[in-house]
Design a protein around this motif. Structure first.
Motif, PDB file in Angstrom:
ATOM      1  N   THR A  41       0.828  -1.198   0.000  1.00 17.78           N
ATOM      2  CA  THR A  41       0.000   0.000   0.000  1.00 17.78           C
ATOM      3  C   THR A  41       0.868   1.256   0.000  1.00 17.78           C
ATOM      4  O   THR A  41       1.941   1.282   0.601  1.00 17.78           O
ATOM      5  N   ARG A  42       0.393   2.282  -0.685  1.00 17.98           N
ATOM      6  CA  ARG A  42       1.156   3.537  -0.736  1.00 17.98           C
ATOM      7  C   ARG A  42       0.849   4.415   0.470  1.00 17.98           C
ATOM      8  O   ARG A  42       1.616   5.304   0.810  1.00 17.98           O
ATOM      9  N   SER A  66       2.425   8.274   4.632  1.00 19.36           N
ATOM     10  CA  SER A  66       3.046   7.796   3.396  1.00 19.36           C
ATOM     11  C   SER A  66       4.515   7.469   3.673  1.00 19.36           C
ATOM     12  O   SER A  66       5.050   7.777   4.727  1.00 19.36           O
ATOM     13  N   HIS A  80       6.646  -0.830  -3.721  1.00 21.39           N
ATOM     14  CA  HIS A  80       5.236  -1.079  -3.461  1.00 21.39           C
ATOM     15  C   HIS A  80       4.784  -2.336  -4.192  1.00 21.39           C
ATOM     16  O   HIS A  80       4.411  -2.302  -5.356  1.00 21.39           O
TER      17      HIS A  80
END
Ligand SMILES: Cc1cc2nc3c(=O)[nH]c(=O)nc-3n(C[C@H](O)[C@H](O)[C@H](O)COP(=O)(O)OP(=O)(O)OC[C@H]3O[C@@H](n4cnc5c(N)ncnc54)[C@H](O)[C@@H]3O)c2cc1C
Lengths: 397, 196
Positions: A41-42, A66, A80
């Motif tokens: 996940t970003r 983030s 990612h």
């Protein structure tokens, strides 16, 4: 090992354990170690404080973090992608996007996954009708929206998990926050906890708080009344408790848990969790792999973000020691978990731990007391706000 | 005392009035603006007793690092005992407050100078600080949890020993300080004083 100059540490999972470990290895090795973080996940939404979002005390955006700073300020290579397998002999990690990455040391902090079939009638395909909201983000938003849309006087049910599970006070803090919300939007609604466990974390504190703030709204069915014999019917929105059918309006199913799937794939599990050596958090099955956080079987520490963060620092030190010969000090661990019961009514529980050969063993502990006054509870709540800022900057820089 | 008033019609001056001090919760005089630290001690449940008053008057910073009571302290234990006996008379029910025996009062809380003289190793302190920065922010932000960066080393050491001995009540900090050795405390002080 990695086929190039610098030794390489690969970290799988950018949560409380993994992000902290990556950051500490990079920060303290001054570029001597090549650090790679694999995280699909970003944006990471913290589970911690996600209950406060449900209660209306936090915005979802305030839980979002983030990986930009880890890349820009710490030189961590953030990939990612999902890790799909570990070849322990070749010391490589396979990625879902293709290719594989060699490592000298591997750190696994993949959190938890659910045990299939632990709540009859529920599987991951039903998570929209009966959300778990035990991984934060869209699930948490869905659960809150369902609570807001409950008919007047309706019933919110929670199927609580058996031990061990992530964040022992989590389900009960959630009940407090749902009650807080309902008290404003739907004061005649009911909350029903179906619980397989006899006792729960901070029980006296929660029960006192529910009585005080939400008198009569919360009912709990423990194992002596069938709380451990539960089945759900998502299509009919029914919960069957020891044969008795209850019609409910929202059903929060928190299933039994196990180490994040990649641990099993890597062959590190004994039962549902991956056992570790307390002094270094190395897997008992493979000295080149460290397992942190929820996924590890380590002894006395609860599965919490605080614990994962604490274990990550011990592992980071061990990894640096092994790869660059830097000094290694004796392991020390701590945990504190705050919970919010109602506005400015915060409580906490915590302990300190040391590494023994057998397990991480608790050496000292404390817990808030029933009957504490409002000034102390408010101070305790404010501490939790400070802690949230502290731990998230310790994870993400 | 020009800083404090005591007795009939006493008002808050530079410091709060000192009537009914024994058994009073720290930092709770109506209308007086306390330092954050003293307010915290009160919120944590600290109530003034012979013991902690004695320590506060001996070295105000031992109990409250950021105290606004800018006062060097009374070094002599007998002088402090006399002072406390005087203050005790202005309590609502002095007869209910045990009169501390003079010998018991004549203890010094002051840290052993040998402990203060330990030269901490900032590199070791940096490693140990990992445990602290989960709560205390490295950038010095103090919302909810006080800032501990950029402190004079001596105040830092004195504060941690006050938690270690239980003089300052706080469950988390007492627990953490109890397992820190004198060398570890010195190392942490040496590290945190260098952080802006
Ligand atoms: C409602 C709730 C409230 C909570 N409150 C608190 C609290 O107040 N205080 C507290 O300390 N803890 C709290 N927790 C617990 C805390 O969130 C977890 O214990 C903590 O996040 C565990 O850290 P971890 O690193 O083990 O896993 P996680 O933080 O879950 O991180 C795991 C990461 O690994 C990634 N991942 C998984 N598999 C792979 C793979 N194969 N390849 C690549 N990446 C992968 C995931 O995407 C995830 O980002 C709470 C939990 C819940 C559910």
């Amino acid at each position: 090992g990695a086929a190039h100059g610098r030794p390489r540490a690969v970290v799988i999972g950018g949560g409380a354990g993994g992000a902290t470990a990556a950051r500490y290895i990079a920060k303290d090795s001054n570029g001597e170690i090549d650090v790679i973080l694999i995280e699909p996940t970003r944006v990471y939404y913290t589970c911690f404080f996600s209950n406060l979002y449900i209660g209306g005390f936090r915005e979802m955006q305030s839980l979002a973090h983030s990986y930009g700073t880890l890349a820009s300020d710490y030189g961590i290579n953030v990939i990612h992608d999902w890790a799909t397998g570990v070849d322990r002999d070749a010391r490589t990690v396979a990625l879902a996007g293709g290719g594989s990455l060699p490592y000298d040391r591997l750190i696994l902090s993949p959190g938890m996954d659910f045990v299939d079939g632990s709540v009859p009638g529920w599987d991951i395909g039903q998570q929209n009708r009966m959300p778990h909201a035990y991984k934060a983000g869209s699930q948490t938003e869905l659960l809150k929206a369902q609570v807001m849309a409950m008919p007047e006087g309706g019933t919110f049910a929670m199927v609580a998990p058996p031990n061990p599970f992530r964040c022992p006070p989590g389900p009960y803090e959630r009940v407090s926050m749902v009650a807080h919300l309902l008290k404003q939007t739907n004061p005649t609604a009911k909350i029903l906890i179906v619980d397989p466990m006899e006792n729960f974390s901070k029980q006296a504190l929660f029960e006192e708080g529910w009585q005080k703030h939400y008198g009569g709204m919360v009912q709990r069915i423990g194992p002596d009344f069938g709380g451990d014999k539960v089945e759900v019917r998502p299509d009919a929105m029914e919960v069957v408790i020891d044969g008795t059918v209850e019609k409910v309006d929202v059903c929060n199913v928190i299933p039994a848990q196990k180490a994040g799937r990649i641990c099993e794939e890597a062959g590190l599990n004994d039962g549902n969790w991956a056992p570790v050596i307390p002094h270094t958090m190395q897997s008992r099955a493979d000295e080149n792999i460290h397992v942190l956080g929820d996924a590890s079987a380590q002894g006395d520490m609860p599965k919490s973000g605080f614990s994962a963060n604490s274990q990550a620092k011990v592992a980071a030190m061990a990894v640096r020691g092994a790869l660059t010969g830097s000094s290694v000090f004796p392991a020390k661990f701590t945990n504190t978990c705050w919970s919010l019961i109602d506005t400015e009514d915060g409580v906490k529980v915590g302990a300190s731990y040391e590494a023994t050969d057998e397990k991480i063993a608790s050496t000292d502990s404390f817990v808030s007391q029933t009957g504490e006054d409002a000034a102390l509870r408010k101070t305790t709540f404010e501490e939790s706000l400070g802690w949230y800022d502290g731990i998230t900057s310790d994870m993400f820089g | 005392k020009s800083c404090h008033q005591i007795g009939k019609d006493a008002e808050n001056r530079i410091g709060p009035h000192l009537n009914s001090l024994f058994g009073r919760r720290a930092g709770t005089v109506e209308g007086y603006r306390y330092s954050k630290g003293l307010q915290r001690r009160g919120n944590d449940g600290m109530v003034w007793t012979f013991e902690n008053l004695d320590a506060y008057i001996e070295n105000p910073k031992a109990l409250v690092s950021d105290t606004r009571m800018n006062f060097a302290g009374v070094g002599d234990a007998t002088d402090r005992a006399d002072l406390l006996a005087y203050l005790r008379q202005f309590s609502a029910n002095p007869q209910n407050i045990p009169e501390a025996p003079r010998t018991a009062m004549a203890t010094d809380h002051e840290l052993d100078p040998a402990i203060l003289a330990i030269q901490g190793d900032p590199a070791y302190g940096e490693y140990l600080s990992g445990e602290c920065v989960t709560c205390h922010q490295r950038d010095g932000d103090d919302a909810g949890i006080p800032s501990i960066t950029n402190w004079p080393a001596e105040d830092f050491v004195v504060a941690l020993h006050a938690y270690k001995t239980g003089l300052r009540p706080h469950p988390v900090m007492e627990m953490l300080a109890r397992r820190l050795s004198n060398e570890e405390i010195a190392a942490l002080a040496a590290y945190f004083k260098t952080i802006e």
